[in-house]
Design a protein around this motif. Structure first.
Motif, PDB file in Angstrom:
ATOM      1  N   ALA A  92      96.049 -42.602  59.457  1.00  0.00           N
ATOM      2  CA  ALA A  92      95.487 -43.959  59.495  1.00  0.00           C
ATOM      3  C   ALA A  92      94.812 -44.356  60.915  1.00  0.00           C
ATOM      4  O   ALA A  92      95.173 -45.449  61.665  1.00  0.00           O
ATOM      5  CB  ALA A  92      96.506 -44.969  59.040  1.00  0.00           C
ATOM      6  N   LYS A  93      93.854 -43.557  61.540  1.00  0.00           N
ATOM      7  CA  LYS A  93      93.277 -43.967  62.705  1.00  0.00           C
ATOM      8  C   LYS A  93      91.858 -44.028  62.341  1.00  0.00           C
ATOM      9  O   LYS A  93      91.198 -43.493  61.813  1.00  0.00           O
ATOM     10  CB  LYS A  93      93.197 -42.719  63.703  1.00  0.00           C
ATOM     11  CG  LYS A  93      94.671 -42.170  63.892  1.00  0.00           C
ATOM     12  CD  LYS A  93      94.720 -40.940  64.905  1.00  0.00           C
ATOM     13  CE  LYS A  93      96.128 -40.582  65.322  1.00  0.00           C
ATOM     14  NZ  LYS A  93      95.978 -39.135  66.164  1.00  0.00           N
ATOM     15  N   PRO A  94      91.614 -45.421  62.955  1.00  0.00           N
ATOM     16  CA  PRO A  94      90.275 -45.883  62.687  1.00  0.00           C
ATOM     17  C   PRO A  94      89.139 -45.016  63.245  1.00  0.00           C
ATOM     18  O   PRO A  94      89.367 -44.391  64.134  1.00  0.00           O
ATOM     19  CB  PRO A  94      90.219 -47.320  63.458  1.00  0.00           C
ATOM     20  CG  PRO A  94      91.546 -47.635  64.007  1.00  0.00           C
ATOM     21  CD  PRO A  94      92.417 -46.308  63.974  1.00  0.00           C
ATOM     22  N   SER A  95      87.929 -45.113  62.538  1.00  0.00           N
ATOM     23  CA  SER A  95      87.029 -44.261  62.917  1.00  0.00           C
ATOM     24  C   SER A  95      85.582 -44.805  62.495  1.00  0.00           C
ATOM     25  O   SER A  95      85.601 -45.699  61.584  1.00  0.00           O
ATOM     26  CB  SER A  95      87.117 -42.518  62.313  1.00  0.00           C
ATOM     27  OG  SER A  95      87.094 -42.678  60.901  1.00  0.00           O
ATOM     28  N   LEU A  96      84.586 -44.062  62.899  1.00  0.00           N
ATOM     29  CA  LEU A  96      83.175 -44.489  62.440  1.00  0.00           C
ATOM     30  C   LEU A  96      82.591 -43.458  61.635  1.00  0.00           C
ATOM     31  O   LEU A  96      82.339 -42.432  62.314  1.00  0.00           O
ATOM     32  CB  LEU A  96      82.312 -44.864  63.723  1.00  0.00           C
ATOM     33  CG  LEU A  96      80.869 -45.629  63.555  1.00  0.00           C
ATOM     34  CD1 LEU A  96      80.827 -46.883  62.505  1.00  0.00           C
ATOM     35  CD2 LEU A  96      80.261 -46.022  64.756  1.00  0.00           C
ATOM     36  N   ILE A  97      82.039 -43.624  60.396  1.00  0.00           N
ATOM     37  CA  ILE A  97      81.408 -42.633  59.841  1.00  0.00           C
ATOM     38  C   ILE A  97      79.973 -43.121  59.652  1.00  0.00           C
ATOM     39  O   ILE A  97      79.489 -44.120  59.399  1.00  0.00           O
ATOM     40  CB  ILE A  97      82.012 -42.545  58.172  1.00  0.00           C
ATOM     41  CG1 ILE A  97      83.349 -42.560  58.342  1.00  0.00           C
ATOM     42  CG2 ILE A  97      81.259 -41.466  57.476  1.00  0.00           C
ATOM     43  CD1 ILE A  97      84.025 -41.469  58.597  1.00  0.00           C
ATOM     44  N   VAL A  98      79.103 -42.195  60.300  1.00  0.00           N
ATOM     45  CA  VAL A  98      77.500 -42.365  60.489  1.00  0.00           C
ATOM     46  C   VAL A  98      76.924 -41.647  59.132  1.00  0.00           C
ATOM     47  O   VAL A  98      77.053 -40.385  59.370  1.00  0.00           O
ATOM     48  CB  VAL A  98      77.045 -41.979  61.778  1.00  0.00           C
ATOM     49  CG1 VAL A  98      75.568 -42.308  61.785  1.00  0.00           C
ATOM     50  CG2 VAL A  98      77.733 -42.699  62.662  1.00  0.00           C
ATOM     51  N   ALA A  99      76.378 -42.336  58.335  1.00  0.00           N
ATOM     52  CA  ALA A  99      76.175 -41.732  57.148  1.00  0.00           C
ATOM     53  C   ALA A  99      74.277 -41.643  57.325  1.00  0.00           C
ATOM     54  O   ALA A  99      73.859 -42.650  57.687  1.00  0.00           O
ATOM     55  CB  ALA A  99      76.414 -42.403  56.080  1.00  0.00           C
ATOM     56  N   LEU A 154      88.957 -41.991  44.091  1.00  0.00           N
ATOM     57  CA  LEU A 154      88.008 -41.733  45.232  1.00  0.00           C
ATOM     58  C   LEU A 154      86.739 -42.488  44.808  1.00  0.00           C
ATOM     59  O   LEU A 154      86.394 -42.014  43.676  1.00  0.00           O
ATOM     60  CB  LEU A 154      87.798 -40.484  45.500  1.00  0.00           C
ATOM     61  CG  LEU A 154      89.137 -39.585  46.039  1.00  0.00           C
ATOM     62  CD1 LEU A 154      88.740 -38.096  46.272  1.00  0.00           C
ATOM     63  CD2 LEU A 154      89.654 -40.182  47.310  1.00  0.00           C
ATOM     64  N   PHE A 155      86.253 -43.432  45.242  1.00  0.00           N
ATOM     65  CA  PHE A 155      85.126 -44.333  44.922  1.00  0.00           C
ATOM     66  C   PHE A 155      84.001 -43.724  45.783  1.00  0.00           C
ATOM     67  O   PHE A 155      84.077 -43.554  46.818  1.00  0.00           O
ATOM     68  CB  PHE A 155      85.315 -45.887  45.228  1.00  0.00           C
ATOM     69  CG  PHE A 155      86.333 -46.270  44.594  1.00  0.00           C
ATOM     70  CD1 PHE A 155      86.202 -46.781  43.153  1.00  0.00           C
ATOM     71  CD2 PHE A 155      87.536 -46.536  44.980  1.00  0.00           C
ATOM     72  CE1 PHE A 155      87.149 -47.317  42.330  1.00  0.00           C
ATOM     73  CE2 PHE A 155      88.632 -47.005  44.160  1.00  0.00           C
ATOM     74  CZ  PHE A 155      88.267 -47.389  42.997  1.00  0.00           C
ATOM     75  N   MET A 156      82.911 -43.266  45.109  1.00  0.00           N
ATOM     76  CA  MET A 156      81.711 -42.731  45.506  1.00  0.00           C
ATOM     77  C   MET A 156      80.613 -43.588  46.031  1.00  0.00           C
ATOM     78  O   MET A 156      80.256 -44.446  45.184  1.00  0.00           O
ATOM     79  CB  MET A 156      80.969 -41.490  44.584  1.00  0.00           C
ATOM     80  CG  MET A 156      80.031 -40.739  45.272  1.00  0.00           C
ATOM     81  SD  MET A 156      79.335 -39.413  43.888  1.00  0.00           S
ATOM     82  CE  MET A 156      80.654 -38.511  43.716  1.00  0.00           C
ATOM     83  N   ILE A 157      80.336 -43.357  47.219  1.00  0.00           N
ATOM     84  CA  ILE A 157      79.225 -44.061  47.791  1.00  0.00           C
ATOM     85  C   ILE A 157      77.768 -43.584  47.910  1.00  0.00           C
ATOM     86  O   ILE A 157      77.739 -42.342  48.066  1.00  0.00           O
ATOM     87  CB  ILE A 157      79.580 -44.567  49.192  1.00  0.00           C
ATOM     88  CG1 ILE A 157      80.899 -45.621  49.242  1.00  0.00           C
ATOM     89  CG2 ILE A 157      78.273 -45.437  50.078  1.00  0.00           C
ATOM     90  CD1 ILE A 157      81.288 -45.885  50.830  1.00  0.00           C
ATOM     91  N   ASP A 158      76.701 -44.131  47.396  1.00  0.00           N
ATOM     92  CA  ASP A 158      75.500 -43.537  47.055  1.00  0.00           C
ATOM     93  C   ASP A 158      74.801 -44.078  48.564  1.00  0.00           C
ATOM     94  O   ASP A 158      74.510 -45.122  48.681  1.00  0.00           O
ATOM     95  CB  ASP A 158      74.803 -44.079  46.092  1.00  0.00           C
ATOM     96  CG  ASP A 158      73.355 -43.546  46.101  1.00  0.00           C
ATOM     97  OD1 ASP A 158      72.530 -43.168  46.922  1.00  0.00           O
ATOM     98  OD2 ASP A 158      72.840 -43.403  44.866  1.00  0.00           O
ATOM     99  N   SER A 159      74.709 -43.006  49.613  1.00  0.00           N
ATOM    100  CA  SER A 159      74.032 -43.143  50.930  1.00  0.00           C
ATOM    101  C   SER A 159      72.679 -43.812  50.843  1.00  0.00           C
ATOM    102  O   SER A 159      72.487 -44.596  51.776  1.00  0.00           O
ATOM    103  CB  SER A 159      74.568 -42.018  51.721  1.00  0.00           C
ATOM    104  OG  SER A 159      73.309 -40.996  51.227  1.00  0.00           O
ATOM    105  N   ASP A 160      72.005 -43.276  49.862  1.00  0.00           N
ATOM    106  CA  ASP A 160      70.578 -43.965  49.699  1.00  0.00           C
ATOM    107  C   ASP A 160      70.474 -45.462  49.389  1.00  0.00           C
ATOM    108  O   ASP A 160      69.894 -46.215  49.811  1.00  0.00           O
ATOM    109  CB  ASP A 160      69.722 -43.270  48.644  1.00  0.00           C
ATOM    110  CG  ASP A 160      69.268 -41.962  49.183  1.00  0.00           C
ATOM    111  OD1 ASP A 160      69.075 -41.602  50.477  1.00  0.00           O
ATOM    112  OD2 ASP A 160      69.364 -40.975  48.114  1.00  0.00           O
TER     113      ASP A 160
END
Length: 176
Positions: A92-99, A154-160
């Motif tokens: 549980a360490k915060p991070s930044l996901i760049v998509a 797991l909920f899928m995110i549509d990056s577009d």
């Protein structure tokens, strides 16, 4: 002769187990989300503050999806289901996901966990039930996996769609 070998190849493909596609899983407050691995531009561990990120001279917009989706929900840390990958609990360490989307627009997503590689077969993915889509009022979460003994939903995110939504918000004039 090619027709017979083509049929044989097709039958053999049907017998081969679906090993699944690779996704990057991460937690946003109380739920787990995934993005296809090809949508990931970079994952950055966060220390104390969120850095300002640029790519090709452009600022990358950063969104707190957890706040957007769960701002009204009160929860205890014991309510959060753990995700276990290869026998280890995802930290549980915060991070930044760049998509990135298909047109190479970048969006930063603040995450409450380290990103973890997760294989999901296509037959595990179902359309998002209307109860979630009505509650969240977002169009960039399109599907999910059903929970099982080894893994939470797991909920899928549509990056577009996510990039389009974030870019529209960031380019809209601020109201005074």
């Amino acid at each position: 002769m090619p027709a017979i070998s083509s049929l044989r190849s097709q039958r053999l493909l049907e017998l081969r187990p679906d090993i699944g596609l690779q996704y990057v899983a991460f937690r946003l407050r109380i739920a787990w989300f995934i993005l296809p691995i090809e949508s990931i531009y970079r994952a950055i561990p966060l220390e104390k503050q969120v850095p300002k990120i640029t790519a090709a001279g452009e600022n990358i917009p950063i969104i707190d999806l957890g706040k957007l989706l769960f701002s009204q929900i009160k929860f205890q840390s014991s309510d959060i289901q753990q995700l276990v990958v290869n026998g280890a609990v995802v930290a549980a360490k915060p991070s930044l996901i760049v998509a990135r989307n298909q047109t190479d627009h970048l969006v930063g997503i603040l995450s409450n966990s380290q990103p973890a590689l997760q294989r999901v077969s296509q037959d595990e993915i179902v359309s998002l039930p209307t109860t979630y889509s009505q509650r969240w009022k977002v169009d960039f979460i399109t599907s999910m996996t059903l929970p099982n003994k080894d893994r939470p939903s797991l909920f899928m995110i549509d990056s577009d769609r996510l990039a389009d939504t974030v870019l529209k918000r960031s380019s809209a004039p601020e109201k005074q």
